[in-house]
Design a protein around this motif. Sequence first.
Motif, PDB file in Angstrom:
ATOM      1  N   THR A  15       0.827  -1.205   0.000  1.00  0.00           N
ATOM      2  CA  THR A  15       0.000   0.000   0.000  1.00  0.00           C
ATOM      3  C   THR A  15       0.860   1.253   0.000  1.00  0.00           C
ATOM      4  O   THR A  15       0.583   2.217  -0.727  1.00  0.00           O
ATOM      5  N   ARG A  16       1.918   1.247   0.791  1.00  0.00           N
ATOM      6  CA  ARG A  16       2.800   2.416   0.864  1.00  0.00           C
ATOM      7  C   ARG A  16       3.533   2.642  -0.461  1.00  0.00           C
ATOM      8  O   ARG A  16       3.728   3.790  -0.887  1.00  0.00           O
ATOM      9  N   VAL A  17       3.952   1.566  -1.111  1.00  0.00           N
ATOM     10  CA  VAL A  17       4.580   1.699  -2.430  1.00  0.00           C
ATOM     11  C   VAL A  17       3.573   2.279  -3.423  1.00  0.00           C
ATOM     12  O   VAL A  17       3.902   3.175  -4.215  1.00  0.00           O
ATOM     13  N   LEU A  22       1.791   6.603  -7.008  1.00  0.00           N
ATOM     14  CA  LEU A  22       0.684   7.440  -7.478  1.00  0.00           C
ATOM     15  C   LEU A  22       0.837   8.909  -7.097  1.00  0.00           C
ATOM     16  O   LEU A  22      -0.009   9.732  -7.450  1.00  0.00           O
ATOM     17  N   GLY A  23       1.893   9.249  -6.357  1.00  0.00           N
ATOM     18  CA  GLY A  23       2.114  10.634  -5.966  1.00  0.00           C
ATOM     19  C   GLY A  23       1.130  11.147  -4.931  1.00  0.00           C
ATOM     20  O   GLY A  23       0.789  12.333  -4.924  1.00  0.00           O
ATOM     21  N   GLU A 190      15.155  -1.006  -6.666  1.00  0.00           N
ATOM     22  CA  GLU A 190      15.829   0.280  -6.774  1.00  0.00           C
ATOM     23  C   GLU A 190      14.861   1.437  -7.001  1.00  0.00           C
ATOM     24  O   GLU A 190      15.267   2.604  -6.907  1.00  0.00           O
ATOM     25  N   ARG A 191      13.601   1.143  -7.265  1.00  0.00           N
ATOM     26  CA  ARG A 191      12.627   2.215  -7.450  1.00  0.00           C
ATOM     27  C   ARG A 191      12.533   3.037  -6.164  1.00  0.00           C
ATOM     28  O   ARG A 191      12.561   2.476  -5.052  1.00  0.00           O
ATOM     29  N   PRO A 192      12.408   4.365  -6.267  1.00  0.00           N
ATOM     30  CA  PRO A 192      12.312   5.188  -5.053  1.00  0.00           C
ATOM     31  C   PRO A 192      11.198   4.764  -4.104  1.00  0.00           C
ATOM     32  O   PRO A 192      11.361   4.809  -2.880  1.00  0.00           O
ATOM     33  N   THR A 197      10.409   2.483   1.427  1.00  0.00           N
ATOM     34  CA  THR A 197       9.506   1.679   2.276  1.00  0.00           C
ATOM     35  C   THR A 197      10.165   0.395   2.770  1.00  0.00           C
ATOM     36  O   THR A 197       9.460  -0.532   3.188  1.00  0.00           O
ATOM     37  N   VAL A 198      11.481   0.331   2.721  1.00  0.00           N
ATOM     38  CA  VAL A 198      12.164  -0.868   3.239  1.00  0.00           C
ATOM     39  C   VAL A 198      11.803  -1.034   4.701  1.00  0.00           C
ATOM     40  O   VAL A 198      11.950  -0.117   5.505  1.00  0.00           O
ATOM     41  N   PRO A 199      11.279  -2.210   5.085  1.00  0.00           N
ATOM     42  CA  PRO A 199      10.821  -2.390   6.464  1.00  0.00           C
ATOM     43  C   PRO A 199      11.976  -2.516   7.440  1.00  0.00           C
ATOM     44  O   PRO A 199      13.086  -2.907   7.060  1.00  0.00           O
TER      45      PRO A 199
END
Length: 202
Positions: A15-17, A22-23, A190-192, A197-199
């Motif tokens: 969800t966070r990604v 989606l900005g 590697e996507r921002p 959101t790395v846990p």
Amino acid sequence: MQLLMSPASPYVRKTRVTIRELGLTGQIEEIALSTNALDTDPRLASANPAGKIPALTRDDGPTVHDSRVICRYLDHLAKGSLYPDRRIWEVLTLEATGDALCDAAVAMTYEARFKGTEGKSGEWIEAQWAKAARILASLEARWMSHLSGPVDAGQIAVACGLGYLDLRHAGRDWRATVPELAAWHARFAERPSMADTVPPEA
């Protein structure tokens, strides 16, 4: 809007990604809770009677819960393209596959964590891993061309499921049998939105 969440959850990360892709970060406040199946945070229980994360509270309507519902709602809200009509069934199936990978991996974690050394079932854990292994093999054999296409909700779900394997089951070395999938995940990570959101490891 507020996202009730715990950052280690793969469903929350999905969800966070999605929010970041989606900005929508400026429109949604992320509220981290300490909650689990045995001790549900009362704020979460009030928002979602099932007591599951994530849950998205809204000012203009009832809470939206279940990560698949939330992600679809956010894509609709942002007029995004994570659920393209021209290949909607493939996207939804891939998203469900990624979620199934999360289901198996989370079940393994819960069995070990909440039942302890004496109560946990090794057979149950291995049965869940067998599901995960079948999913990994299927992704490698059938889905690589789709994973390499334009970013969609299915790709996000798979990437977050694989990330959760790294977080909780790194000793399983899932990359050993699926080299193409491993290479894809390394690129996607590697996507921002993924890097942000790395846990936490705890």
